[in-house]
Design a protein around this motif. Sequence first.
Motif, short mmCIF file in Angstrom:
data_model
loop_
_atom_site.label_atom_id
_atom_site.label_comp_id
_atom_site.label_asym_id
_atom_site.label_seq_id
_atom_site.Cartn_x
_atom_site.Cartn_y
_atom_site.Cartn_z
N LYS A 173 0.83 -1.20 0.00
CA LYS A 173 0.00 0.00 0.00
C LYS A 173 0.87 1.26 0.00
CE LYS A 173 -4.18 1.87 2.10
NZ LYS A 173 -5.31 1.58 2.99
N PHE A 214 -6.58 0.81 -4.50
CA PHE A 214 -5.75 0.40 -3.37
C PHE A 214 -4.43 1.17 -3.34
CE2 PHE A 214 -2.53 -2.41 -1.39
CZ PHE A 214 -3.13 -2.57 -0.15
N GLY A 215 -4.08 1.58 -2.15
CA GLY A 215 -2.96 2.48 -1.93
C GLY A 215 -3.52 3.83 -1.52
#
Length: 480
Positions: free
Chosen positions: A241, A426-427
């Motif tokens: 992440k 995501f991240g």
Amino acid sequence: LETLGGPVALVEELTFAGFVDPATEKLTVNDKPFNVFAHMVAGKLPQPAIEHEQLALGDYRSRFMICANRQENDLHWDSGDPAWIPRASMAKRHRFLTVRDLHWRWFNMLVAGLVPGELGGIDIQSAIAEVEDMKAAALGFAKNVGGWSGNVGLYVNIFGHSNVNSMFVHILDLSALGPSFEFQAFKNCPLDDVLSVLREEATSATRQPEATPAITEQAMKRRKVSSPCSFRGTDDATSLKAKLVGRIPVMNDAASYHEARRQLLEELGGAVALKQELLRSGYIDEATGYLTTGTRPFNLFARCVSGELKQPGMDAEQACLGPYKEHYMVCSNRPENDQHWDSEDPEWLGKASMSRRHRFLTVRDLHWQWFNALMFGIVDKDEGGVSIAQALEKVLEMKSAALHYAEKAGWGGANGGNAGLFFHVFGHNSVNSLHLHILDRRHLGPTYWKFEYKNMPIDAVIAALREAVKTQQTRGVLEK
């Protein structure tokens, strides 16, 4: 830390990222990840220009080492140039004290005295004694090396705010501070404050709060076997992440979405590595492959789908999904976040709803392949995954469901045309269960513009998936 799985979960994260050798429990000294102070202690990164300064440590030099910043960073210590302020030395005289013991228990002051004995840890009193010696060694260095004033500051950066995963104490001559000192002030924790906390913990009957059992138990099991996958962190990122955010700070179009998926697949270990990260954090049930719905970790939309979390007034809105309600659910923000949708108050900016009307569309299928848009069509068939073409069909259906909802809920515009639809990839996401933001584009609030850098239009995702399907089809024809 204790409520997040404790030191066991943390060392697993460090091991996963390649910073800890699981066989020795010591910090690694590889090129990837590059751990600067560990390299210096191991003799892989000598600094001959300051070799004589080690003598100023006196008897402490057998346990500690003095390190210097890069020469160009020292030279620009007083620069007001924005390009130098984040990386220049914080004072005219700036050195680092590190420990020669490379056991991971000393990788950062966060875990001082917390690592359990079975993992090579020491008790809190021994940790206090070691930190007191660090202080004495650093002050003795500044006194003996020559040229320093008597006004010396000692600071550490706690994990989460540290950009190096090996122990270092900043030694600063406070008589000549540079702009970087003020720039870094938010994360400079005085060493005396660390000692005060450790001493308080040593006398407190409650210094060992209960850790999250599921995370700790799973982490302990995985520590006993070598993980089949990992990624090699750089820039001291210890998670996929963090790595994705660092590499792709703006993710709001088809090109950045495609690049994130490419990096995951080609450089960061793919779906297997990401699944391991979610398992380590307790977001996936290892036995079923489905998202967990407990309270630790608290996965909002997964809990809504499972019925663990009821949102008052939302049952009636499910009817607006019409034929799509069997596979999808509409969720709401907190009432106070909706009420402050147009607020520019820093207290609300970033957590208020992004528009006057703001809803979320989530999927009722809790298989982990649907936890985030990043994973569409990436999970292997053997793991229960669907193809990219099937994922594309699912995303197109999500778009239809969201627009159908907006139309039936009275948002105006033909076929829900006033609705803007966005993912957070995501991240850049804050919740590890899939949710499509449904926004009224006629009434966007300040939080929308704050998050513009990460608001990924659903049409951009669709375009990228279509291109991926086309590429697969072309490759198949060529192979034939």
